[in-house]
Structure formats: structure tokens, C-alpha cells
Design a protein around this motif. Structure first.
Motif, PDB file in Angstrom:
ATOM      1  N   SER A  39       0.817  -1.219   0.000  1.00 16.00           N
ATOM      2  CA  SER A  39       0.000   0.000   0.000  1.00 16.00           C
ATOM      3  C   SER A  39       0.844   1.261   0.000  1.00 16.00           C
ATOM      4  O   SER A  39       0.301   2.372  -0.021  1.00 16.00           O
ATOM      5  CB  SER A  39      -0.917   0.008   1.238  1.00 16.00           C
ATOM      6  N   GLY A  40       2.172   1.103   0.073  1.00 21.56           N
ATOM      7  CA  GLY A  40       3.054   2.259   0.058  1.00 21.56           C
ATOM      8  C   GLY A  40       3.187   2.958   1.388  1.00 21.56           C
ATOM      9  O   GLY A  40       3.531   4.147   1.444  1.00 21.56           O
ATOM     10  N   PHE A  79      -2.437   2.595  -2.248  1.00 21.29           N
ATOM     11  CA  PHE A  79      -1.145   2.964  -2.853  1.00 21.29           C
ATOM     12  C   PHE A  79      -1.300   4.170  -3.777  1.00 21.29           C
ATOM     13  O   PHE A  79      -0.519   5.124  -3.712  1.00 21.29           O
ATOM     14  CB  PHE A  79      -0.583   1.771  -3.632  1.00 21.29           C
ATOM     15  N   THR A  83       0.252   7.900  -2.975  1.00 20.01           N
ATOM     16  CA  THR A  83       1.167   8.463  -3.968  1.00 20.01           C
ATOM     17  C   THR A  83       0.743   9.863  -4.383  1.00 20.01           C
ATOM     18  O   THR A  83       1.569  10.764  -4.553  1.00 20.01           O
ATOM     19  CB  THR A  83       1.230   7.549  -5.208  1.00 20.01           C
ATOM     20  N   SER A 147       3.731   4.131 -10.077  1.00 23.13           N
ATOM     21  CA  SER A 147       2.473   4.676  -9.565  1.00 23.13           C
ATOM     22  C   SER A 147       1.239   4.087 -10.234  1.00 23.13           C
ATOM     23  O   SER A 147       0.118   4.375  -9.822  1.00 23.13           O
ATOM     24  CB  SER A 147       2.454   6.200  -9.757  1.00 23.13           C
TER      25      SER A 147
END
Length: 503
Positions: A39-40, A79, A83, A147
Motif C-alpha cells: 500500500s506504500g 497505494f 502516492t 504509480s
């Protein structure tokens, strides 16, 4: 039954739930961290969600044996969100999503989510699985994902071509650890002895990769874990809700609430098929998820859903009550609080390997083949359209287009979409008679009637049904399977072209 026998029965249930909680904990730990990384966000965000999902949602859940926590199904949307808007904007969005789930539960909308076409749901899950695989592919190389799914896919050939097999750098070593994790997980599924079958392959894979990296002193990226889990909780401040001034973030909250609710309630329905205990109260489960996501948002953690991997492990381990889910949350809390140094030794590539296998399991082509062979081209096309758009555009677009396409199934019956349901309950037999057109529009009411049938012989009369869409057929099939699995007799009567679907 004597008091001693009752006490013995309660003690047996307690010990069974205690044992099951350990199994669920071992399954949940690598997934909580892996999904956070996918999920970043830092891994502790996933662990906090797992703790809340176990202790809090487990206490209020309408599906006692379902386990909640961070879900692979939301990793992609989180994510992309993080971003674009940053981690600080996720909290207020998640609080709003939780409030929407609470309102939906209070308004008794839980049954509506079960009326979503299986083609859309499984197309969405397959698209999410594909995005996880192509995103975590880059984690295997100790690199950050791009991304978007298309960018990740385009960069994959260069990752492979950039390898130097005879000059083992950090990239090649990380890939080796990731492949070791994947190999052990897949191999364990095939060869695991029955006596230790509940030991999760993900745990063995991560352990093996961690031991190799530690004993050989490999210079690969490892997960970053804070010294204190409490210190990683970000409490709301005075500007906490200011990001919601952006309408796009409000739409994201709606999307999160919708997708999380759908995944949770579909998972709960699957869990109900695995055991003969207490059935799910879908509205209560929706309210519990709302409380959980509200708390996760306030703590700056990941969103949660009910998750089928952990839930099925819970059932298979013999859990009888919600106690196993609650205790597993305390296991996560204790492990993170007492052994953070051990978590910090885990290679990132190992968790990437866990998520690759998890994503591959979501990309189930069996379902689209089942849709095509059982219902024809159009439901399979809905699955394909949802899948392709989730991968190439975004999750919300894929789901919306899939839902719009399901409306086209109503066109042949547009003049008569009404379904009449009559009930006749006697002491030894209940009869449910349907007439008209059975579509997903009337599925919430039909579900309620079918699941309210008493524990006696049931006759389901479909003689006056003019048409039945694939969503209704799938739902009735599941109801028949559950009922017959409990040893209850069900007779399906009507024309062969309708009843043949339930043979």
C-alpha cells in the motif's frame, strides 16, 4: 447436562479458540506487514490495523469467526491515494469511510452488498490480484513499484534484463530471497503433512528468507520497524479534517467504504459456508467494520475489511467463538511490543514474495470459465471488462463500469422486473413460491426470506419464474449448498430450464 459437563464444554471451547488464535496470528503477521508495504506505507500501519481488527472489530463483529485486518483488496487504491495525496490525508478519508459504513449498518443496508454481481466482484478481485503481482514484482528486486499498473507492467522486462547472474549484487540477492519465499509457500501447499497442515506457508517462507539473510549477512533491504508501536500512532490534530475540503477525497472515502463493505460481506458469506455455527448478522458486521475503520483512520493506520485467508484459517483451526479473533489481536500487539528487533530482520523481498502468491490466488480464471459455461458470454464479458479496467485505469472505474454493464442484463425483462414471493410455513415443511423475474434488484428481500426458513424440509417452487439472472442463481445455489450441508432437505420444483441450474 450437569454443571461439571457444562464447565468442561466451556473449557474445551476456550482451549480450541486459544489454539486457533495462534494459527490466525501466524497467518496474519506477514500479511499485515506485506499489505502495508504493497500500500506504500510503513509496515507498522498494517500491524495497527491488524490489532484493531482483532481486538475491537472481533468484539463487535456480526460474523463471529471472521477475522478483520488490512486487505490486499484495498492495497491498490491506498497505494494510488498515498502516492497522490500523501499518508496524512488517508486518516480523515478513512474516518469518513468508517462513518459511512456505520450509517449503512444502522440503515440495514448490509444485504444490498450481497446483490452485487459475482462477475463484478470476482473481476475486481482478479484485477486487484494482477496489480499486486506486477507491483510486488519490483519489490522482489529491492526496487519501488511505479504509480500505476501499466507503468509497473512496462518496467518488468528491464528488471529482468538488468540482472547479472554471475555478479551477485543486492538486486540478485533480494530476488533470490523472494523466490525462496515463493517456492516454500507453493511447495508447502503441495507437501505439508496433515499433522502440521495449519502451519502457514507464508510464515515458513518469511522465516527461511530471514534466516538466510541474517546468517549470511546479506546486504538487502529490510523492513523498517519503529521501537514503539504506540509511537507510530498519529493522533488527530486541529487540521485533521481539512483535506476533506477536496471533493476528490470525499469520493475516495465513498469508494473505500463501498469496496471494503462489499469485500467484507462477501467474505462473511464465504465463512458461513465453512461452519455450522452462528450465522452472520450483515448489518451488525457492517457497523463493526465502520467502528474499526473509524479507529484506524484516527490512528493513522490502513483501512480494514473482513479477510477470507485469515478467516478460513480461523475456521480450519477449529475456532468456535469470537474469542479466537480477539486473542489473535493481542498476540500481534504483544509480538510488536516485545520483539520489534526480530521484525526488523525480515527482508522486504520476502514480504514481496508473500504478496505475489497472495495476488496470484486472487487472479482466479476458474470463475470466469464458470461464468461462461454456466451463463454465457455476457457475464464473462462483465468479468473481463471489470478486470481490464481495474488493471489499466483504476479500481473505481472498473467497478463502476462493471456495475453499469450488469444493468444491461435487465433489458430483456424491462417490462416485468417484479418478483413475487409467497411463504407457507407448516410444522414439518415450508414452501417458498416464486413468480415473475428474479434479478439482483429483488435479491436482498429474497435472501432474507430464504435465510429465515425454519430448520425443516423446504420446497422451493420456481414454477412461475419467467427468468433468473446469474447473480440470483449463484445466490440460490449457495443457499442450497449451505442448507443441504447441514443435513436439511430441500426440494426444488419448476421447469427443467430453471431447476436444471440447481441440479
Amino acid at each position: 447436562m450437569s454443571d461439571a459437563a457444562q464447565e468442561g464444554g466451556r473449557w474445551k471451547v476456550l482451549m480450541t479458540d486459544f489454539t486457533a488464535s495462534i494459527v490466525v496470528f501466524l497467518v496474519a503477521m506477514p500479511l499485515c506487514m506485506g499489505i502495508a508495504i504493497a500500500s506504500g506505507v510503513p509496515p507498522e500501519k498494517g500491524l495497527i490495523t491488524g490489532i484493531i481488527g482483532g481486538i475491537v472489530v472481533g468484539l463487535f463483529a456480526g460474523s463471529p469467526l471472521q477475522v478483520s485486518g488490512p486487505a490486499a483488496g484495498l492495497a491498490v487504491i491506498v497505494f494510488e491515494f498515498v502516492t497522490e495525496y500523501g499518508l496524512s490525508a488517508l486518516g480523515p478519508v478513512l474516518v469518513l469511510a468508517g462513518l459511512l459504513q456505520l450509517v449503512a449498518g444502522w440503515a440495514k443496508l448490509g444485504g444490498l452488498f450481497r446483490s452485487i454481481s459475482p462477475a463484478v466482484v470476482h473481476g475486481m478481485l482478479a484485477g486487484i490480484g494482477a496489480l499486486i503481482v506486477i507491483g510486488q514484482f519490483h519489490i522482489l528486486f529491492d526496487e519501488q513499484p511505479m504509480s500505476s499498473g501499466v507503468a509497473n507492467l512496462a518496467a518488468m522486462p528491464m528488471r529482468i534484463l538488468g540482472l547479472t547472474p554471475f555478479d551477485l549484487r543486492a538486486t540478485e540477492l533480494a530476488l533470490g530471497l523472494g523466490l525462496l519465499t515463493i517456492g516454500i509457500m507453493l511447495g508447502w501447499e503441495k507437501v505439508k503433512p496433515k499433522s502440521v497442515g495449519l502451519v502457514p506457508g507464508a510464515l515458513l517462507g518469511v522465516m527461511a528468507a530471514t534466516i538466510v539473510a541474517w546468517t549470511m549477512g546479506l546486504d538487502v533491504a529490510r523492513i523498517a520497524v519503529p521501537d514503539s508501536i504506540v509511537g507510530s500512532i498519529i493522533p488527530p490534530d486541529g487540521n485533521f479534517f481539512s483535506p476533506l475540503a477536496n471533493p476528490a477525497l470525499i469520493m475516495t472515502a465513498v469508494a473505500l467504504a463501498f469496496i471494503a463493505s462489499a469485500e467484507t460481506l462477501l467474505s462473511a458469506a464465504a465463512v458461513d459456508r465453512m461452519h455450522d455455527g452462528v450465522r452472520t448478522d450483515y448489518n451488525k458486521e457492517l457497523r463493526a467494520q465502520g467502528i474499526g475503520n473509524l479507529l484506524c483512520g484516527a490512528a493513522g493506520a490502513l483501512p480494514m475489511t473482513g479477510v477470507i485467508v485469515r478467516s478460513s484459517a480461523n475456521v480450519q483451526a477449529g475456532a468456535k467463538t469470537r474469542l479466537s479473533t480477539i486473542i489473535h489481536g493481542f498476540w500481534i500487539l504483544g509480538f510488536v511490543a516485545l520483539l520489534p528487533w526480530l521484525l526488523a530482520e525480515i527482508p522486504m523481498a520476502a514480504l514481496g514474495g508473500v504478496l505475489v502468491v497472495t495476488g496470484l490466488k486472487l487472479v482466479s480464471l476458474k470463475h470466469v470459465r464458470h461464468l461462461y459455461t454456466s451463463y454465457g458470454l455476457f457475464p464473462a464479458a462483465i468479468w473481463a471488462a471489470t478486470f481490464i479496467l481495474v488493471v489499466t485505469v483504476d479500481l473505481l472505474t472498473g467497478v463502476i463500469v462493471g456495475l453499469v454493464l450488469t444493468l444491461f442484463e435487465l433489458i430483456p425483462h424491462i417490462r416485468n422486473l417484479k418478483l413475487n414471493v409467497e411463504e407457507d410455513h407448516q410444522a414439518e415443511e415450508s414452501e417458498v413460491r416464486l413468480s415473475g423475474t428474479a434479478t439482483f434488484l429483488s435479491l436482498t428481500r429474497l435472501n432474507h426470506i430464504l435465510e429465515s426458513c425454519p430448520n425443516c424440509r423446504v420446497k422451493l417452487d420456481l414454477g412461475e419464474v419467467k427468468a433468473m439472472d446469474h447473480t440470483t442463481i449463484e445466490t440460490v445455489r449457495e443457499w442450497l449448498t449451505r442448507r443441504r450441508g447441514r443435513g436439511l432437505e430441500v426440494q426444488v420444483a419448476g421447469p427443467s430450464h430453471i431447476t436444471g441450474q440447481f441440479a
